[in-house]
Design a protein around this motif. Structure first.
Motif, mmCIF file in Angstrom:
data_model
loop_
_atom_site.group_PDB
_atom_site.id
_atom_site.type_symbol
_atom_site.label_atom_id
_atom_site.label_comp_id
_atom_site.label_asym_id
_atom_site.label_seq_id
_atom_site.Cartn_x
_atom_site.Cartn_y
_atom_site.Cartn_z
ATOM 1 N N ARG A 54 37.608 34.291 48.205
ATOM 2 C CA ARG A 54 38.656 33.719 49.075
ATOM 3 C C ARG A 54 38.009 32.833 50.154
ATOM 4 N NH1 ARG A 54 43.607 36.182 49.597
ATOM 5 N NH2 ARG A 54 42.865 38.313 49.374
ATOM 6 N N PHE A 93 45.996 34.266 46.776
ATOM 7 C CA PHE A 93 45.771 34.186 45.326
ATOM 8 C C PHE A 93 47.107 34.340 44.602
ATOM 9 C CE2 PHE A 93 41.289 35.553 46.304
ATOM 10 C CZ PHE A 93 40.690 34.401 45.811
ATOM 11 N N ILE A 153 45.057 32.149 37.306
ATOM 12 C CA ILE A 153 44.694 32.285 38.722
ATOM 13 C C ILE A 153 44.867 30.927 39.406
ATOM 14 C CG2 ILE A 153 42.208 31.868 38.340
ATOM 15 C CD1 ILE A 153 43.708 34.309 40.943
ATOM 16 N N SER A 176 40.118 35.705 40.225
ATOM 17 C CA SER A 176 39.894 35.250 41.606
ATOM 18 C C SER A 176 38.409 35.072 41.876
ATOM 19 C CB SER A 176 40.461 36.264 42.599
ATOM 20 O OG SER A 176 41.773 36.592 42.249
#
Ligand code: PMP
Length: 405
Positions: free
Chosen positions: A72, A89, A232, A282
Motif C-alpha cells: 500500500r 485496495f 486487484i 495486493s
C-alpha cells in the motif's frame, strides 16, 4: 529506453508460439502480460507467506500483514498520495468507480444535481454514474468529442454549474488513445465546487501520474493493465472525502464495533475493505509497480510514443486505412478500420498470423455510435513491443485487406 530485448526476456509468455507462429501481442490496453518477477511473487506469496491479514497474532499473519501494508505504501509513493491510508485496495477500476458512485454519490448527490462524464468513457465510467443518477433523480451530462477524438473543453465549461456535484473522466481513452487535459478538467470542476474522479486505467502504465499535482479527488486504476495480476486494483481518494463517505460494503474488517443496535466503522483505509481482501494480488501489485518504476515511466513513455508514430505512419500508407483517434496528445493505441471491411474479420485473420489485436466496441459503445461505426480494430502497444512486430502487423493488415476485399 533500456534494451527492449532485455525487457522481452522478462516476459515468458512472449516466447510462446500461436498456431506455430511467434506471438505478437498487441492487446495491451485490454490487459498486459506479466514479467517473471510478478509470476514469482505470486508463487512466493503462497509458498512462504499465505495467511489472513490484520487478524492473527501469529508469525505468518504478521508477515502477510506487513507485506500487504508495505505494498500500500509503495503504491502511495508511486502516485504521490500524501498518506498510504488514502489507497484502498479494490478489485479493479470498475469496483473503484462503483465504490465512489455509491459511497460518495449516495451521500452527496441529491435530486436535480448533475454528474458529468465524457463521450470517451469506458462503460465502467458511465454505468455506475447512470445508476446513481437513476437512484437520485439526478442528471447525467456528457462532454462531447471532436472528430479527432479530443474532448471539447469549451463545451465542458458550458456544462459546469453549481448543480455539478461530480465530474468523472478518463485520463486516457482505451478506445482511441486520447490523453485528456485532466489537470485543466479538474481545476475547472473545482471552480464549480464539484469533485473529480479520474479513471486512470489507461494512464499509470504509460505516464507518470502525480495525484497531488493533478489535485484529483479520486483516482482509479487496475493492476492487470500495469503488468500486475487480475482481480486487484486501487482507489485513491483524498482523506477528508473518504472520511465523509459512507462505506460501500459491510462485513469483517470494515468495522470498529458491532452490536445489533449500532455498528461503528473502522478508520481508513479499512472502512472500505470489507472481508478478506486479495492479499496475494495486493502484494504482487506492489512488485509489478516496482518493476515498472525500475524500467522508468519516462523511458516507457518515450519508447511507446516512438512505436505509436512508427505504426501510425506505416499503417496510414495502406489504401483504405482509416484511423480513429487523431488527438495531438495520444497514448500508444491505434484504432482503425479498413474501408468496407468489418473489424471482426480483420482481427480474425490477424489472429491466424499470431497477432493479437482487439476488435469491437472496446466497452465504449456511445463513442463508437458518435463516430457512426460498428467498432474498430485496435492495436495497443506496451514497453515490450518492437518495430519488427509492427512491421508484421502492417503486413498482416495488407494481407487481410487483400483477402477480404
Ligand atoms: N476504464 C478504462 C479506460 C479501461 O480501459 C478499463 C478496462 N478496459 C476499465 C476502465 C475497466 O477496468 P477493469 O475491467 O480492470 O475494472
Amino acid at each position: 529506453m533500456t534494451d527492449v530485448d532485455k525487457i522481452r526476456a522478462d516476459f515468458p509468455i512472449l516466447k510462446h508460439k500461436i498456431y506455430g507462429k511467434d506471438l505478437i501481442y498487441l492487446d495491451n490496453a485490454a490487459t498486459t502480460q506479466k514479467p517473471q518477477v510478478v509470476i514469482d511473487s505470486i508463487a512466493k506469496y503462497y509458498s512462504e507467506l499465505n495467511s489472513n491479514v490484520h487478524r492473527g497474532v501469529h508469525f505468518l499473519s504478521d508477515k502477510a500483514t506487513t507485506a500487504y501494508e508495505n505494498s500500500r505504501s509503495r503504491i502511495a509513493t508511486f502516485i504521490n498520495a500524501k498518506n498510504s491510508y488514502e489507497i484502498i485496495f479494490v478489485r479493479g477500476t470498475t469496483e473503484a468507480i462503483n465504490l465512489v458512485a455509491n459511497g460518495y454519490g449516495n451521500e452527496f448527490v441529491k435530486e436535480g444535481d448533475e454528474v458529468i462524464v465524457s463521450y470517451l468513457e469506458h462503460h465502467s465510467n458511465i454505468v455506475p454514474w447512470q445508476m446513481l443518477c437513476q437512484r437520485k433523480n439526478a442528471v447525467l451530462k456528457v462532454i462531447p468529442v471532436n472528430d479527432d477524438g479530443e474532448l471539447i473543453i469549451d463545451e465542458y465549461k458550458k456544462l459546469l454549474s453549481e448543480k455539478t456535484k461530480i465530474v468523472a473522466v478518463g485520463h486516457t481513452s482505451n478506445s482511441l488513445g486520447t490523453k485528456n487535459p485532466v489537470k485543466e478538467i479538474i481545476e475547472l470542476a473545482h471552480n464549480s465546487g464539484a469533485v473529480v474522479l479520474i479513471d486512470g486505467a489507461q494512464a499509470v502504465q504509460h505516464t507518470k501520474v502525480d495525484v497531488r499535482e493533478l489535485d484529483a479527488d479520486f483516482f482509479a486504476f487496475s493492476g492487470h493493465k500495469i503488468y500486475g495480476p487480475t482481480g486487484i486494483g486501487v482507489l485513491y481518494g483524498k482523506e477528508d472525502l473518504l472520511n465523509a463517505m459512507s462505506p460501500y460494503q459491510g462485513g469483517g474488517d470494515m468495522i470498529k464495533n458491532v452490536s445489533f443496535e449500532l455498528t461503528t466503522y473502522n478508520e481508513l483505509p479499512y472502512k472500505f475493505e470489507a472481508g478478506t481482501p486479495d492479499i496475494c494480488g495486493s502484494i504482487v501489485l506492489g512488485d509489478a509497480i516496482e518493476y515498472v518504476s525500475q524500467v522508468g515511466l519516462d523511458n516507457i513513455s518515450e519508447y511507446e510514443s516512438e512505436l505509436l508514430k512508427y505504426g501510425t505512419d506505416k499503417l496510414k500508407e495502406i489504401d483504405g486505412f482509416r484511423l480513429y483517434g487523431n488527438a495531438k496528445n495520444k497514448a500508444s493505441v491505434i484504432s482503425f478500420l479498413l474501408e468496407g471491411i468489418h473489424p471482426y474479420d480483420v482481427g480474425t485473420i490477424l489472429d491466424k498470423m499470431g497477432i493479437a489485436v482487439r476488435t469491437g466496441l472496446h466497452c465504449t459503445e456511445p463513442l463508437m455510435k458518435r463516430f457512426g461505426i460498428p467498432g474498430t480494430v485496435r492495436a495497443s502497444f506496451a514497453m515490450y513491443n518492437t518495430k519488427n512486430e509492427i512491421d508484421a502487423l502492417v503486413d498482416g493488415v495488407k494481407k487481410a485487406k487483400k483477402m477480404l476485399s
